[in-house]
Scaffold this active site. Structure first.
Site, PDB file in Angstrom:
ATOM      1  N   ASN A 139       0.714  -1.280  -0.047  1.00 13.99           N
ATOM      2  CA  ASN A 139       0.033  -0.138  -0.064  1.00 13.99           C
ATOM      3  C   ASN A 139       0.781   1.279  -0.005  1.00 13.99           C
ATOM      4  O   ASN A 139       1.246   1.569   0.910  1.00 13.99           O
ATOM      5  CB  ASN A 139      -0.865   0.036   1.434  1.00 13.99           C
ATOM      6  CG  ASN A 139      -2.018   1.208   1.219  1.00 13.99           C
ATOM      7  OD1 ASN A 139      -1.813   2.108   0.567  1.00 13.99           O
ATOM      8  ND2 ASN A 139      -2.650   0.873   2.293  1.00 13.99           N
ATOM      9  N   GLU A 142      -7.793  -1.906   4.832  1.00 13.86           N
ATOM     10  CA  GLU A 142      -7.772  -1.837   3.499  1.00 13.86           C
ATOM     11  C   GLU A 142      -6.773  -3.123   2.983  1.00 13.86           C
ATOM     12  O   GLU A 142      -7.121  -3.672   1.942  1.00 13.86           O
ATOM     13  CB  GLU A 142      -7.183  -0.586   3.040  1.00 13.86           C
ATOM     14  CG  GLU A 142      -8.175   0.571   3.174  1.00 13.86           C
ATOM     15  CD  GLU A 142      -7.589   2.154   3.429  1.00 13.86           C
ATOM     16  OE1 GLU A 142      -6.730   2.019   4.165  1.00 13.86           O
ATOM     17  OE2 GLU A 142      -7.918   2.994   2.605  1.00 13.86           O
ATOM     18  N   HIS A 191     -11.027   6.063  -1.714  1.00 18.64           N
ATOM     19  CA  HIS A 191     -11.116   5.612  -0.521  1.00 18.64           C
ATOM     20  C   HIS A 191     -12.279   4.430  -0.583  1.00 18.64           C
ATOM     21  O   HIS A 191     -12.705   3.775   0.398  1.00 18.64           O
ATOM     22  CB  HIS A 191     -11.555   6.382   0.923  1.00 18.64           C
ATOM     23  CG  HIS A 191     -10.617   7.358   1.114  1.00 18.64           C
ATOM     24  ND1 HIS A 191     -10.744   8.703   1.736  1.00 18.64           N
ATOM     25  CD2 HIS A 191      -9.108   7.374   1.380  1.00 18.64           C
ATOM     26  CE1 HIS A 191      -9.821   9.359   1.961  1.00 18.64           C
ATOM     27  NE2 HIS A 191      -8.772   8.638   1.805  1.00 18.64           N
ATOM     28  N   ARG A 199      -2.254  -1.542  -3.812  1.00 17.12           N
ATOM     29  CA  ARG A 199      -3.389  -0.463  -3.714  1.00 17.12           C
ATOM     30  C   ARG A 199      -3.124   0.745  -4.803  1.00 17.12           C
ATOM     31  O   ARG A 199      -2.072   0.894  -4.579  1.00 17.12           O
ATOM     32  CB  ARG A 199      -3.473   0.137  -2.355  1.00 17.12           C
ATOM     33  CG  ARG A 199      -4.689   1.335  -2.268  1.00 17.12           C
ATOM     34  CD  ARG A 199      -4.567   1.802  -1.002  1.00 17.12           C
ATOM     35  NE  ARG A 199      -5.310   3.083  -1.067  1.00 17.12           N
ATOM     36  CZ  ARG A 199      -5.231   4.309  -0.266  1.00 17.12           C
ATOM     37  NH1 ARG A 199      -3.884   4.392   0.713  1.00 17.12           N
ATOM     38  NH2 ARG A 199      -5.861   5.171  -0.244  1.00 17.12           N
ATOM     39  N   ARG A 242      -5.475  19.035   2.848  1.00 20.90           N
ATOM     40  CA  ARG A 242      -6.437  19.440   1.859  1.00 20.90           C
ATOM     41  C   ARG A 242      -7.690  19.856   2.114  1.00 20.90           C
ATOM     42  O   ARG A 242      -8.195  19.483   3.200  1.00 20.90           O
ATOM     43  CB  ARG A 242      -7.004  18.160   0.800  1.00 20.90           C
ATOM     44  CG  ARG A 242      -5.666  17.466   0.081  1.00 20.90           C
ATOM     45  CD  ARG A 242      -5.840  16.237  -0.502  1.00 20.90           C
ATOM     46  NE  ARG A 242      -5.525  15.260   0.258  1.00 20.90           N
ATOM     47  CZ  ARG A 242      -5.775  13.976   0.219  1.00 20.90           C
ATOM     48  NH1 ARG A 242      -6.571  13.452  -0.850  1.00 20.90           N
ATOM     49  NH2 ARG A 242      -5.156  12.870   0.931  1.00 20.90           N
TER      50      ARG A 242
END
Ligand code: ADP
Length: 379
Positions: free
Chosen positions: A10, A360, A158, A69, A217
């Protein structure tokens, strides 16, 4: 020798995480390298990870596959896929849509393929789950032809996490027809509206910049702000990109990139931190309200990822403003720090509130096994 392990890589914008899973889902070995910036760092991180994995006895003899990922698959790549030249080109083509995320993923992918060249590699996309968004949610209200020519639509992000926590929530509540609002609140943050396992809306857009307030962000902005700053502050595309990715969100508002530091500042009575905290919570509540309507009434609200799983005060502040939906948190359940899927609302709350630890890596491992076994991912 049993060849049954799956390695998951990942590669994030500033970290490289790895986990090796056995057939029963058990974790054989895991680790991460953090604070990476720039291509060279990411390449060195991969060398470090391959060294650690070799020392742990992970090699082609044991691996059935490697799952990677990838944040953005662009308009062509949506399903978990075996890596070939076409897949690599699609990830490369989507670099402008995820300039901080796709390049490290490509570095990890290329390096891992060199190291494990006899093992199949599979990519699992963060945009994949949202490829099925209804047109009404995916379409931006701009010139149709221009948007079509440049593949401008809502891709989301996501998705691996939203899909995973939605499944866990359905298991926990024993229903597969749930209408859910899922809140992935980590360094990046996004909300999704999910009806019976299918996405109906999400807050991230063409790129992972839209929506909620994040670590660095800012999420939703009046696009006029960018025009204004281009004209008045002389910011070009590089300056705007830097502002949007690195100098916004809670970092831009408070100078504190980490949520724990923000909370400490707010607790100490710092007005700048308190305002950033409130802006963050206000945005989350607006999305919950909007998605409640989009879903025709949500059955449950799910908190996940670093902030969502570990910041009870944040959950209380968000839920505290949702009384109009009937949301009622149980303070003791909310403050428990158990790391498992659990309900934190009162038994009578008409909208249940859950904390679901995301995973994940295990979702990527599962999708990887499925691609290797059947040529496609589970649905
Ligand atoms: P990533 O998007 O990098 O995977 P994570 O999901 O790990 O991020 O979330 C990282 C964020 O979670 C950071 O802002 C961190 O401050 C926050 N976080 C982690 N633990 C806590 C905690 N106990 N309380 C509040 N925030 C936390």
């Amino acid at each position: 020798m049993d060849r049954d392990q799956v390695l998951v890589l990942n590669a994030g914008s500033s970290s490289l995480k790895y986990q090796v899973f056995g057939t029963d889902g058990s974790v054989v070995v895991k680790g991460k390298v953090e604070r990476l910036s720039g291509e060279d760092d990411h390449a060195r991180a991969l060398e470090q990870v391959t060294g650690e994995l070799r020392r742990a006895g992970v090699d082609e003899e044991h691996l059935i596959g490697v799952g990677h990922r990838v944040v953005h698959g662009g308009h062509t790549l949506t399903q978990p896929s075996l890596v070939d030249d076409r897949v690599l080109a699609a990830i490369q083509d989507a670099v402008p849509l995820a300039p901080l995320h796709n390049p490290p993923a490509l570095t990890a992918l290329r390096g891992a393929r060199e190291w494990l060249d006899g093992t199949p590699h599979v990519v699992v996309l963060d945009t994949g789950f949202f490829a099925e968004l209804p047109d009404v949610a995916a379409t931006y209200a701009i010139d149709r032809d221009l948007a079509a020519r440049h593949h401008v639509r809502r891709y989301g992000a996501h998705g691996i996490s939203h899909e995973y926590v939605a499944r866990r929530a359905a298991e926990h509540l024993g229903r597969d027809d749930l209408r859910l609002v899922t809140l992935h609140l980590g360094n990046g943050a996004s909300a999704a509206a999910i009806d019976a396992g299918r996405p109906v809306d999400t807050s991230m857009g063409l790129t992972p910049l839209e929506g909620l307030v994040m670590g660095s962000r800012g999420g939703d902005l009046d696009p006029g702000i960018l025009l204004h700053l281009a004209r008045e502050a002389g910011l070009g595309t590089d300056g705007l990109e830097d502002l949007l990715h690195h100098r916004s969100g809670i970092t831009g508002l408070s100078g504190r990139p980490d949520f724990r530091e923000l909370q400490a500042g707010a607790d100490a009575g710092d007005d700048v931190c308190r305002l950033a905290w409130e802006v963050y919570c206000h945005r989350v509540r607006k999305y919950v309200g909007a998605y409640h309507v989009v879903l025709g009434g949500a059955d449950a609200l799910v908190f996940t990822a670093g902030v969502g799983e570990n910041a009870p005060r944040l959950r209380a502040d968000v839920a505290g403003g949702l009384g109009v939906l009937g949301v009622e948190l149980d303070p003791d359940r909310n403050s428990s720090d158990e790391r498992r899927t659990r309900t934190i609302s009162t038994d009578g709350s008409p909208v249940a509130v859950l904390v679901v630890p995301t995973d994940e890596e295990s979702a990527i491992a599962e999708a990887t096994r499925s691609v290797l076994a059947t040529g496609s991912a589970p649905r």
